[in-house]
Scaffold this motif. Structure first.
Motif, mmCIF file in Angstrom:
data_model
loop_
_atom_site.group_PDB
_atom_site.id
_atom_site.type_symbol
_atom_site.label_atom_id
_atom_site.label_comp_id
_atom_site.label_asym_id
_atom_site.label_seq_id
_atom_site.Cartn_x
_atom_site.Cartn_y
_atom_site.Cartn_z
ATOM 1 N N ASP A 40 1.624 -21.387 -40.166
ATOM 2 C CA ASP A 40 1.229 -22.216 -39.024
ATOM 3 C C ASP A 40 1.668 -21.617 -37.691
ATOM 4 O O ASP A 40 1.650 -22.300 -36.672
ATOM 5 C CB ASP A 40 1.800 -23.633 -39.185
ATOM 6 N N ALA A 41 2.046 -20.354 -37.674
ATOM 7 C CA ALA A 41 2.493 -19.687 -36.448
ATOM 8 C C ALA A 41 1.358 -19.615 -35.421
ATOM 9 O O ALA A 41 0.178 -19.600 -35.788
ATOM 10 C CB ALA A 41 3.002 -18.287 -36.776
ATOM 11 N N PRO A 42 1.705 -19.558 -34.138
ATOM 12 C CA PRO A 42 0.683 -19.556 -33.085
ATOM 13 C C PRO A 42 -0.391 -18.479 -33.217
ATOM 14 O O PRO A 42 -1.564 -18.766 -32.977
ATOM 15 C CB PRO A 42 1.500 -19.370 -31.797
ATOM 16 N N ASP A 43 -0.030 -17.253 -33.606
ATOM 17 C CA ASP A 43 -1.059 -16.216 -33.733
ATOM 18 C C ASP A 43 -2.055 -16.558 -34.839
ATOM 19 O O ASP A 43 -3.252 -16.297 -34.723
ATOM 20 C CB ASP A 43 -0.438 -14.835 -33.942
ATOM 21 N N LEU A 44 -1.564 -17.197 -35.892
ATOM 22 C CA LEU A 44 -2.463 -17.622 -36.975
ATOM 23 C C LEU A 44 -3.249 -18.872 -36.577
ATOM 24 O O LEU A 44 -4.370 -19.081 -37.060
ATOM 25 C CB LEU A 44 -1.673 -17.843 -38.258
ATOM 26 N N MET A 45 -2.682 -19.696 -35.690
ATOM 27 C CA MET A 45 -3.435 -20.832 -35.143
ATOM 28 C C MET A 45 -4.642 -20.316 -34.365
ATOM 29 O O MET A 45 -5.740 -20.872 -34.472
ATOM 30 C CB MET A 45 -2.545 -21.684 -34.232
ATOM 31 N N THR A 46 -4.441 -19.247 -33.599
ATOM 32 C CA THR A 46 -5.538 -18.648 -32.831
ATOM 33 C C THR A 46 -6.658 -18.215 -33.768
ATOM 34 O O THR A 46 -7.832 -18.547 -33.549
ATOM 35 C CB THR A 46 -5.025 -17.430 -32.026
ATOM 36 N N GLU A 47 -6.291 -17.486 -34.813
ATOM 37 C CA GLU A 47 -7.287 -17.034 -35.803
ATOM 38 C C GLU A 47 -7.995 -18.218 -36.450
ATOM 39 O O GLU A 47 -9.214 -18.223 -36.608
ATOM 40 C CB GLU A 47 -6.605 -16.208 -36.898
ATOM 41 N N PHE A 58 -3.126 -34.400 -34.649
ATOM 42 C CA PHE A 58 -2.062 -33.538 -35.138
ATOM 43 C C PHE A 58 -2.576 -32.911 -36.424
ATOM 44 O O PHE A 58 -2.870 -33.623 -37.396
ATOM 45 C CB PHE A 58 -0.766 -34.321 -35.349
ATOM 46 N N ILE A 59 -2.730 -31.587 -36.380
ATOM 47 C CA ILE A 59 -3.272 -30.851 -37.514
ATOM 48 C C ILE A 59 -2.412 -29.611 -37.733
ATOM 49 O O ILE A 59 -1.428 -29.401 -37.015
ATOM 50 C CB ILE A 59 -4.753 -30.459 -37.301
ATOM 51 N N CYS A 60 -2.775 -28.800 -38.706
ATOM 52 C CA CYS A 60 -2.137 -27.500 -38.898
ATOM 53 C C CYS A 60 -3.104 -26.617 -39.667
ATOM 54 O O CYS A 60 -4.174 -27.071 -40.081
ATOM 55 C CB CYS A 60 -0.798 -27.624 -39.610
ATOM 56 N N ASN A 61 -2.730 -25.362 -39.858
ATOM 57 C CA ASN A 61 -3.624 -24.409 -40.518
ATOM 58 C C ASN A 61 -3.728 -24.622 -42.018
ATOM 59 O O ASN A 61 -4.805 -24.491 -42.590
ATOM 60 C CB ASN A 61 -3.135 -22.971 -40.305
ATOM 61 N N HIS A 62 -2.610 -24.903 -42.672
ATOM 62 C CA HIS A 62 -2.565 -24.770 -44.129
ATOM 63 C C HIS A 62 -2.712 -26.074 -44.912
ATOM 64 O O HIS A 62 -2.972 -26.035 -46.102
ATOM 65 C CB HIS A 62 -1.259 -24.083 -44.548
#
Length: 188
Positions: free
Chosen positions: A87-94, A44-48
């Motif tokens: 942490d939105a999906p489009d930013l997860m993709t990036e 379990f991770i996230c972008n920020h």
């Protein structure tokens, strides 16, 4: 920086089933599709989160190292994107592309998967054997963003080695420490 520890799901727990969208391939993937022949690491991770940012390179390195040994890696973000849009999906993709993730980066919009795994923080690690039974949960290693200890992945690496050899993990499993999962409902 919040310091939330893992909840330490009971060893021997069977991996909870999930089907989630992968933000990289845009496919719905399931645990059964993704599990490894010899082991599966669910993260379990996230972008920020600064704790995740601190270990990203090592996560990529470990995944690449053990994929060839039949261990699959699955990253899941369960954060509330309404209140944490980074942490939105489009930013997860990036984020996955920028960090060259060699594993899927799934989005748990309902947060039901995080609840099923009793996940508490990012990063939170779960290692399952070939039968999807939990053999390890907890930290990657003793490194934290501000403690000066190098990131090595020592704890997770040792756990994977024991799991591959089908031997008992004979060291103390320490909780991971990181930012709390950003729950939609604060009463979770």
């Amino acid at each position: 920086m919040a310091r939330t520890p893992s909840n330490m799901l009971a060893l021997g727990t069977r991996a909870p089933h999930f089907e989630l969208p992968d933000t990289v391939s845009n496919q719905i993937l399931s645990l059964e599709n993704l599990k490894g022949k010899n082991g599966t690491v669910v993260m379990f991770i996230c972008n920020h989160c600064p704790f995740v940012v601190h270990v990203n390179k090592e996560l990529v390195k470990i995944a690449k190292e053990y994929n060839s040994e039949g261990v699959s890696f699955i990253a899941i973000s369960s954060n509330d994107v309404e209140n944490y849009p980074q942490d939105a999906p489009d930013l997860m993709t990036e984020h996955a592309k920028e960090n060259e993730y060699p594993f899927p980066y799934l989005y748990d919009e309902s947060q039901e998967v995080a609840k099923a795994y009793d996940a508490a923080c990012t990063p939170d690690f779960y290692l399952f054997d070939s039968d999807l039974m939990l053999t390890y949960r907890g930290q990657l290693d003793n490194s934290r963003p501000d403690n000066g200890i190098p990131v090595t992945g020592e704890d997770l690496r040792k756990a994977i080695q024991h799991t591959l050899k089908q031997t008992a993990i004979n060291f103390t499993q320490k909780p991971s420490i990181g930012c709390n999962i950003k729950w939609k409902n604060k009463n979770v």
